[in-house]
Design a protein around this motif. Structure first.
Motif, PDB file in Angstrom:
ATOM      1  N   LYS A   1       0.828  -1.209   0.000  1.00 58.29           N
ATOM      2  CA  LYS A   1       0.000   0.000   0.000  1.00 58.29           C
ATOM      3  C   LYS A   1       0.863   1.260   0.000  1.00 58.29           C
ATOM      4  O   LYS A   1       0.490   2.292  -0.565  1.00 58.29           O
TER       5      LYS A   1
ATOM      6  N   ASN B   1      -2.063   0.459  -5.425  1.00 52.69           N
ATOM      7  CA  ASN B   1      -2.901  -0.742  -5.536  1.00 52.69           C
ATOM      8  C   ASN B   1      -2.079  -1.986  -5.869  1.00 52.69           C
ATOM      9  O   ASN B   1      -2.636  -3.050  -6.137  1.00 52.69           O
TER      10      ASN B   1
ATOM     11  N   SER C   1      -1.978   5.073  -7.015  1.00 53.34           N
ATOM     12  CA  SER C   1      -3.269   4.883  -7.673  1.00 53.34           C
ATOM     13  C   SER C   1      -4.390   5.726  -7.087  1.00 53.34           C
ATOM     14  O   SER C   1      -5.455   5.831  -7.697  1.00 53.34           O
TER      15      SER C   1
END
Length: 547
Positions: free
Chosen positions: A121, A416, A435
């Protein structure tokens, strides 16, 4: 298997504006700055009441210290003891700080590893987790770099920029701390800027107090906490060398009068004429308000004369002709300085602050809302931010002065898991694309340089230094644990935490309650957990810099 980005044509130019399908078209000033359509600058439409202080005793004519001169509100004296210069970088738009740049871990500190999904992440692929073996890192054999005391990911673009400008001698005198903190995205209600609080903590400048590269109430893109704002201290806009040298520019007078003493004499005469006019004026204000208003008006003319007497040469304020900053042996080459507005902006602010002319400064770097579905866009911006941060550190060493640098952003981003191959410190490697916005992955950090030796972390027990270097922590999934510290879920208290740490560098942390009686960080014992460093070696017994 990780997905790979198919984006081919996005520009890595750090000045290229950003467009997002998930955002509305920019309308406000802060939206234009965040998406890179503006550079964090503006035109100054009004002047602040500058505290024009100087380097020696008054040399202006004694008769000017007349009935309209009130030393309590018109201080022309020397700065009685200097505090540590303070520079903050406002990365407008929601930049990545945690994980791919500064490492953030769990409860035990930066090396307390998050989950693989958590690092993903934060833009760190599974092959490049901080604890993994890294044959390209001779220092630690992992993906951790500790050259600045504070731990960075060894492939951090921001670190790469810092090390490019700050030499090894500079690096040896640096340490830092990171503060995991949630910060809302795409909102103007993020009061991140601490410079008013730094002034309240005792920082003073010789020429003016607060400066910033944007003509806003905070001097930057993000707001300042409302309870700290003092309208009389509104930052003066400085974002280029001419802004700095123009602080003591008298326009055509320099063409008419070649002797600086004659220019001062003209300004003194203007003050006398103003006082005569005030004698004849009736403001119709009640009680002492009439006298206070006249004192305020007269003071501005007095300060102008006093400033020109003390700072008669504008070249002393111009970073473009400072060989420590620009030139063959400078931090920037002449070509770099001429071609990059962010370098000129950084140099203009840092010189005024580091040379003691201003107490604290904000440098806004635009275009950090870089969740563009690729990685190269964010990398180029992080690299340039690092170069600017490194320039301030290197200049501090060259002028033999400590500095505290605070880096923050209004929001954050997340990946992502899609991979893009980008240039990095050890060559071309995989990194996660940015993202989307994600307020839960936020963090800010500060670096402190001391020419008298690397700042020392507090140590109140076994393995305690790691928890002072990371004030708060993240959960394994890379979301900020909002119960870890008051700063973790409250930007106003984040600012208080930064100011507390600034005061602690002077040994003044015990005065925090007196300076900020409505503070929300709790008791002195509790605040100890939110403090990173001991008093600097360059700070004397009076809480000001030695020498």
């Amino acid at each position: 298997m990780s997905k790979r980005s198919r984006l081919k044509n996005l520009s890595a130019n750090p000045d290229a504006p950003l467009t997002h399908e998930c955002h509305k078209k920019p309308v406000s000033r802060r939206e234009f700055i965040a998406q890179g359509f503006r550079a964090g600058t503006a035109t100054l439409l009004g002047t602040s009441a500058l505290s024009l202080l100087g380097e020696r005793a008054h040399a202006i004519s004694p008769d000017l210290l007349d009935k309209y001169y009130n030393p309590a509100s018109c201080d022309l004296a020397n700065v009685a003891g200097r505090k540590i210069p303070f520079v903050c970088f406002d990365l407008a738009g929601g930049a990545n700080i945690a994980g791919s740049n500064v490492l953030v871990g769990g409860f035990a500190g930066q090396r307390d590893a998050l989950s693989t999904a958590g690092y993903t992440k934060l833009g760190v692929p599974p092959d490049f987790l901080p604890q993994n073996q890294n044959p390209n890192n001779a220092d630690s054999n992992d993906f951790v770099n500790d050259r600045l005391g504070l731990l960075f990911h060894s492939e951090s673009a921001m670190l790469r920029g810092i090390l490019e400008r700050a030499g090894e001698d500079t690096q040896a005198g640096v340490n830092g701390a990171v503060i995991p903190c949630r910060s809302d995205n795409d909102t103007g209600n993020n009061p991140h800027n601490p410079t008013y609080g730094i002034y309240q903590a005792g920082a003073r400048g010789q020429l003016l107090q607060l400066i910033g590269s944007s003509a806003s109430v905070s001097g930057g893109n993000s707001m300042a906490p409302a309870m700290m704002i003092d309208p009389e201290l509104r930052p003066t806009k400085i974002d280029r060398p001419s802004d700095a040298s123009g602080l003591v520019d008298v326009g055509d007078l320099n063409q008419i009068l070649s002797d600086p003493a004659d220019v001062v004499a003209v300004m003194e005469s203007m003050k006398r004429i103003t006082d005569m006019r005030l004698d004849l004026s009736k403001t119709m204000m009640p009680g002492q308000e009439d006298q206070r208003l006249k004192e305020r008006i007269s003071c501005e003319y007095l300060k102008s004369a006093d400033t020109l007497e003390r700072f008669s040469n504008p070249a002393e304020l111009d970073p473009s002709i400072d060989p420590n900053i620009v030139g063959a042996n400078g931090i920037f080459t002449a070509d770099e300085f001429a071609s990059d507005r962010e370098f000129r902006k950084t140099a203009s602010v840092m010189k005024l602050v580091m040379d003691g002319r201003a107490a604290a400064g904000t440098i806004t770097l635009g275009g950090y809302d870089y969740h563009t579905g690729d990685r190269r866009t964010g990398e180029s911006r992080d690299l340039r931010a690092g170069r600017c941060i490194g320039a301030v550190l290197e200049y501090a060493r060259r002028v033999n002065t400590p500095v505290m640098i605070y880096v923050f952003s209004d929001g954050s981003v997340a990946s992502n898991g899609t991979i893009e191959v980008v240039d990095s410190i050890s060559g071309r490697i995989d990194k996660g694309v940015w993202s989307g916005d994600n307020s839960s992955t936020g963090a800010s950090f500060f670096l402190v340089y001391d020419p008298s030796g690397q700042p020392q972390l507090l140590d109140t027990g076994p393995n305690d230094t790691a928890r002072h270097q990371q004030i708060g922590w993240m959960r394994p999934d890379a979301s900020v644990d909002t119960a870890a510290t008051p700063a973790a879920n409250n930007v106003n208290l984040l600012v208080e935490t930064v100011v507390l740490n600034y005061m602690a560098l002077h040994g003044d942390e015990g005065l925090f309650d007196a300076f900020f009686p409505s503070q929300g960080l709790g008791s002195a014992e509790r605040r100890l957990a939110y403090t990173a460093f001991n008093k600097l070696a360059s700070v004397g017994a009076t809480g000001t810099l030695n020498g």
